[in-house]
Structures are given as C-alpha cells and as structure tokens.
Design a protein around this motif. Structure first.
Motif, PDB file in Angstrom:
ATOM      1  N   ARG A  15       0.814  -1.215   0.000  1.00 13.14           N
ATOM      2  CA  ARG A  15       0.000   0.000   0.000  1.00 13.14           C
ATOM      3  C   ARG A  15       0.851   1.270   0.000  1.00 13.14           C
ATOM      4  O   ARG A  15       0.326   2.355  -0.228  1.00 13.14           O
ATOM      5  CB  ARG A  15      -0.940  -0.009   1.193  1.00 13.14           C
ATOM      6  N   ALA A  16       2.136   1.108   0.265  1.00 15.19           N
ATOM      7  CA  ALA A  16       3.019   2.274   0.286  1.00 15.19           C
ATOM      8  C   ALA A  16       3.858   2.375  -0.981  1.00 15.19           C
ATOM      9  O   ALA A  16       4.825   3.138  -1.023  1.00 15.19           O
ATOM     10  CB  ALA A  16       3.937   2.194   1.514  1.00 15.19           C
ATOM     11  N   ALA A  17       3.501   1.641  -2.029  1.00 11.80           N
ATOM     12  CA  ALA A  17       4.332   1.591  -3.231  1.00 11.80           C
ATOM     13  C   ALA A  17       4.530   2.969  -3.856  1.00 11.80           C
ATOM     14  O   ALA A  17       5.648   3.327  -4.257  1.00 11.80           O
ATOM     15  CB  ALA A  17       3.711   0.626  -4.244  1.00 11.80           C
ATOM     16  N   ARG A  18       3.473   3.768  -3.961  1.00  6.51           N
ATOM     17  CA  ARG A  18       3.603   5.093  -4.573  1.00  6.51           C
ATOM     18  C   ARG A  18       4.517   5.983  -3.731  1.00  6.51           C
ATOM     19  O   ARG A  18       5.343   6.733  -4.266  1.00  6.51           O
ATOM     20  CB  ARG A  18       2.225   5.741  -4.725  1.00  6.51           C
ATOM     21  N   PHE A  19       4.379   5.889  -2.415  1.00  5.66           N
ATOM     22  CA  PHE A  19       5.239   6.661  -1.518  1.00  5.66           C
ATOM     23  C   PHE A  19       6.703   6.252  -1.688  1.00  5.66           C
ATOM     24  O   PHE A  19       7.596   7.099  -1.821  1.00  5.66           O
ATOM     25  CB  PHE A  19       4.778   6.436  -0.077  1.00  5.66           C
ATOM     26  N   LEU A  20       6.968   4.949  -1.723  1.00  2.17           N
ATOM     27  CA  LEU A  20       8.331   4.455  -1.879  1.00  2.17           C
ATOM     28  C   LEU A  20       8.913   4.875  -3.223  1.00  2.17           C
ATOM     29  O   LEU A  20      10.058   5.334  -3.317  1.00  2.17           O
ATOM     30  CB  LEU A  20       8.349   2.926  -1.765  1.00  2.17           C
ATOM     31  N   GLN A  21       8.137   4.707  -4.262  1.00  2.00           N
ATOM     32  CA  GLN A  21       8.596   5.073  -5.600  1.00  2.00           C
ATOM     33  C   GLN A  21       8.941   6.561  -5.671  1.00  2.00           C
ATOM     34  O   GLN A  21      10.012   6.947  -6.179  1.00  2.00           O
ATOM     35  CB  GLN A  21       7.503   4.746  -6.617  1.00  2.00           C
ATOM     36  N   GLY A  22       8.070   7.391  -5.147  1.00  2.00           N
ATOM     37  CA  GLY A  22       8.305   8.827  -5.191  1.00  2.00           C
ATOM     38  C   GLY A  22       9.539   9.244  -4.420  1.00  2.00           C
ATOM     39  O   GLY A  22      10.357  10.056  -4.902  1.00  2.00           O
ATOM     40  N   ARG A  23       9.717   8.712  -3.231  1.00  2.00           N
ATOM     41  CA  ARG A  23      10.878   9.078  -2.404  1.00  2.00           C
ATOM     42  C   ARG A  23      12.189   8.665  -3.078  1.00  2.00           C
ATOM     43  O   ARG A  23      13.157   9.418  -3.096  1.00  2.00           O
ATOM     44  CB  ARG A  23      10.773   8.431  -1.019  1.00  2.00           C
ATOM     45  N   LEU A  24      12.220   7.468  -3.638  1.00  2.00           N
ATOM     46  CA  LEU A  24      13.452   6.984  -4.248  1.00  2.00           C
ATOM     47  C   LEU A  24      13.795   7.769  -5.518  1.00  2.00           C
ATOM     48  O   LEU A  24      14.949   8.160  -5.726  1.00  2.00           O
ATOM     49  CB  LEU A  24      13.317   5.489  -4.563  1.00  2.00           C
TER      50      LEU A  24
END
Length: 464
Positions: free
Chosen positions: A387-396
């Motif tokens: 559920r945090a994939a978009r957050f992880l992708q954006g931060r990286l």
C-alpha cells in the motif's frame, strides 16, 4: 476429505473375503492381524490361499456367498480379481447393508483399506483417497524405517497403566507424564533392562509427577516462517505440537495451525497495515493471563519473530510479569522471496550491505535514508510495502534513484499460491495496480529474478 479415517473394532466380528487367488490371499494376510472371525468364500482356492486358511483355522466355504451368508457381516471384501464375480459379490453384500470393498475398484467400494504401519497397539493408517497407492506405500516404507520396533511394548505397557494415570488431572500435567514415559524414561528403561520393568518405571514416573505439583506456565515466541510448513524449524514444530494456547498472527496459514494439537486453544491476533489490528496491549495481556494459569503459550508469528514482529515489546511485558519465555527464530520473508526468484540478497561487487525496511510504522508511512538507498547497487527487502508503493517510488526517484532499477515483488512467498511481479522502479505503481495482489507482498528493491521471465508465473501473466 471423501473417505473419513476411523479405526473399527473387529474383535468378535465376522469379515468375509470372496476370491480364489492372490487378491484374496493379500487381504487375508492383512486381516489375520485383527481379532475378527474370518470367512473365505472360494469355490476353488489356490494352493497358497488354502494353506494360509488351514494354518490359521479360517472358515473356508467352497462356493459363492449368498445374501443370507453375508447378513450381519461387519465388512466384506470382493477379491476375485475378475470384474463380474466381484460385482455379483458386492451387490449381494450391499443388499443386506454390509460395507464392501472391491479390490482395485475405488468407485465400487464403500470403504478403502489404507496402507498400515503396525506397531501393535500403535497403528498408523495412510490413505490417498485411492488416488496414489504407490505414494501411500512409499510413505509406509519411510515410517517403517523411522518408528522403532520397541514402540509396541511401550504402548502396550502404557495402555494397561492408563487407569493409574488418571490420578493426574487432564491437560498439561497428564500430557507431560506420558511424554516423559514415551520419549524419555520409557525408551531408556526398555533399552537397558527390558519390557518387564516398564510397569515399575511407570509407577516411578507417576510418583514424580504427582509430587511435582502444578506446572509453571511459560511463553515461547516462535517464528513460523514464510508460510510453507516445510520451512518451519524442527523446534518450532515441536513447540507447536506441545502448546496449550496458540496466539497467532494473521499471516500464519491454516496449514501450519493444523500441526497443533486439536485440543489447543487458538487465539487470532491479526495485524494489518492501515487496517484493523489487535492492540499490542491486548496481545501482551492474553499471553500473561494464560501463562499465569499454567498454560504453555505459543506466540506464533509469521516469518521471523525478531524481524518487524514487535518481539522486544512482548518480551519486556513477559519479563515484567515474571513469565518465563524464550525465542525460536524462523525464516523471514526476505529470505523466502529471494529464494523464490533465485537471487542472493548480497553479492560481492554489487552490495556489501542489505537493508530490511518496513514501509510503514505506527505513525504511517516510514521514512528512511532515501539518498543512501537510491545509490546504484543498493538492495533492500521492503516489508509491508504494497500500500506504500507510490510513496516508496516517489521518495526513491526524488533522491536520485534510476527509474530502470529492477524491483521484484513476491506475493505469498513459499506458499502454493505464491506469485511474482518483475518490474522496475518507474513502473512499480502502475504494474502493481494492474496486478492487484491480495496477499502479503515482499518487495525486493534492486533485484530481478535470476530465472528467465518465461519460466516464472507472474501476477501480470495471470491477469492476461
């Protein structure tokens, strides 16, 4: 389960076998192990069958059985090896309400005879619903090699002693007594001095357990592994078998819980990221309450208890309550997922460290050293990242990660329904949304599957 396994008391009951040759001979040899009254219907019995009948005083009737002959019979075996004769005998048996087995004809049989490991009075029956007799025999052979011949004498002495053991209350104290006898003192006495002193040993064990009083409760904090029962440690399986109370996470599958004793109490304490969860205080309170009541409590966690399992909080609560506890490690999901895709989590020249990250904590999405993680060659196993994939992708990406960095997601790692999604960082969110996995997902950042893509069942392929 189509065929329900039971152990039928045949003492004094009549069992009928119809047939002249090798099929009837095989059934007769097996049934001679019972205390049934055996009757063989064979118009022209072959020499080996006739000799076995004579050696054991089995009733031989040299004609076909009639319905009247079969009235009141407990079981009947059609063992002619010839379809028409078997069908006629089976029809007569069914007409008078007798359960009949037709050898090598599952559809015509009301019951099947399993492969049997005989350590009388210990009997192990192995069935495959008639689908794979060869497999059943292989399992039987394996068990025959593992089970000691002395198991029979131990069990016979134990059976006679059962009325004395009722001096101990039912439950853990009585189970501990029998475990002491069957797995420790009993085998030692049998090996050193023989069967004749087993009763004396039983009285001595009973006296010790009566004098010991009520057992102290304890808690074992156990990692169940990623979900495949075969990936549990031997210690974890032993503890699960002994537990009185099993307090288990949502990610522990039914296949593992089924390894526990039927009498155990099961308490689900599910936790789900951004979803309903059992408060940690309630979990701690349940462990303490049951242990104080003298129970052996198993706190069963998915994966490894020390990896994002709130082990320290539970251990601290148990220590403060004065409860004895111990930790049993398990295979964590990162190791299972890496094994599924055939990759090492560390590799010389690529990454000298490995990050185990959680995508969120009790306050929401978790923050990390994104700049360090975004460097070329970094590898991370990210738990609870679906559920945090978009957050992880954006931060990286914001901190300089290459959009082409491989990312592999493994759903239900090690389980029969495991699925794999091989993607890259810049496509992560879109591919994950298209695949829509419903189970727990482990995200391997910086790793692509080692096997050729066409050999891996992927989430996207299953949707096509």
């Amino acid at each position: 389960m189509q065929h329900f396994p039971i152990f039928l008391d045949l003492q004094g009951q009549t069992v009928a076998i119809a047939g002249n040759g090798e099929f009837a001979l095989a059934k007769l040899r097996l049934l001679l192990k019972t205390q049934a009254r055996l009757t063989v219907y064979a118009p022209a019995p072959e020499a080996d069958l006739r000799a076995l009948i004579a050696a054991h005083a089995v009733t031989l009737i040299q004609r076909a059985a009639t319905a009247d002959d079969l009235t009141g019979v407990a079981l009947a075996y059609a063992a002619h090896g010839e379809a028409q004769a078997d069908a006629q005998f089976a029809a007569r048996a069914r007409s008078v309400g007798v359960l009949v087995n037709v050898v090598d004809n599952l559809e015509a049989s009301a019951f099947i005879t399993p492969a049997i490991v005989d350590r009388d009075p210990v009997t192990i029956a192995i069935g495959t619903e008639g689908a794979a007799p060869v497999l059943a025999r292989a399992i039987k052979t394996d068990l025959e090699e593992k089970l000691p011949q002395g198991l029979g004498p131990l069990a016979r002495a134990g059976k006679l002693f059962r009325p004395h053991a009722e001096a101990l209350p039912q439950g853990r104290r009585r189970r501990d007594f029998w475990a002491d006898y069957y797995f420790e003192t009993g085998p030692q006495v049998l090996a050193e001095v023989g069967e004749e002193l087993l009763e004396h040993a039983l009285h001595d064990i009973l006296r010790r357990h009566l004098e010991a009083g009520e057992p102290q409760g304890r808690v074992d904090l156990v990692g169940a592994g990623p979900g495949d029962p075969e990936l549990m440690t031997q210690r974890a399986r032993r503890l699960l078998d002994r537990a009185d109370v099993v307090i288990h996470d949502r990610l522990v599958p039914a296949a593992i819980l089924e390894l526990a004793r039927r009498e155990a109490q099961f308490i689900p304490v599910g936790k789900e990221g951004f979803g309903p969860s059992t408060p940690q205080d309630q979990i701690n309170a349940a462990m303490i309450r049951h242990a104080r009541n003298g129970a052996h409590v198993l706190r069963l966690k998915g994966g490894d208890a020390s990896v994002f399992g709130r082990l320290d909080e539970e251990a601290e609560a148990l220590t403060e309550a004065g409860i004895d506890w111990a930790v049993t490690p398990g295979i964590t999901a990162a190791s299972a997922a890496a094994a599924v895709i055939g990759r090492s989590l560390t590799q010389r020249g690529r990454n000298s460290d490995l990050r185990l990250l959680t995508a969120h904590d009790i306050n929401g999405f978790a923050d990390h050293d994104w700049r360090s993680l975004a460097r070329n060659g970094s590898v991370a196993a990210i738990y609870m990242g679906k559920r945090a994939a978009r957050f992880l992708q954006g931060r990286l990406l914001m901190h300089g990660a290459d959009g082409a960095t491989p990312v592999t997601l493994v759903e239900n790692a090690s389980r029969p329904d495991q699925r794999i999604l091989a993607t890259r960082l810049d496509r992560l969110t879109a591919d994950l949304a298209a695949a829509a996995p419903s189970g727990p997902v482990l995200t391997l950042f910086g790793l692509a599957p080692a096997k050729a893509a066409e050999t891996l069942p992927t989430l996207l392929e299953e949707m096509a």
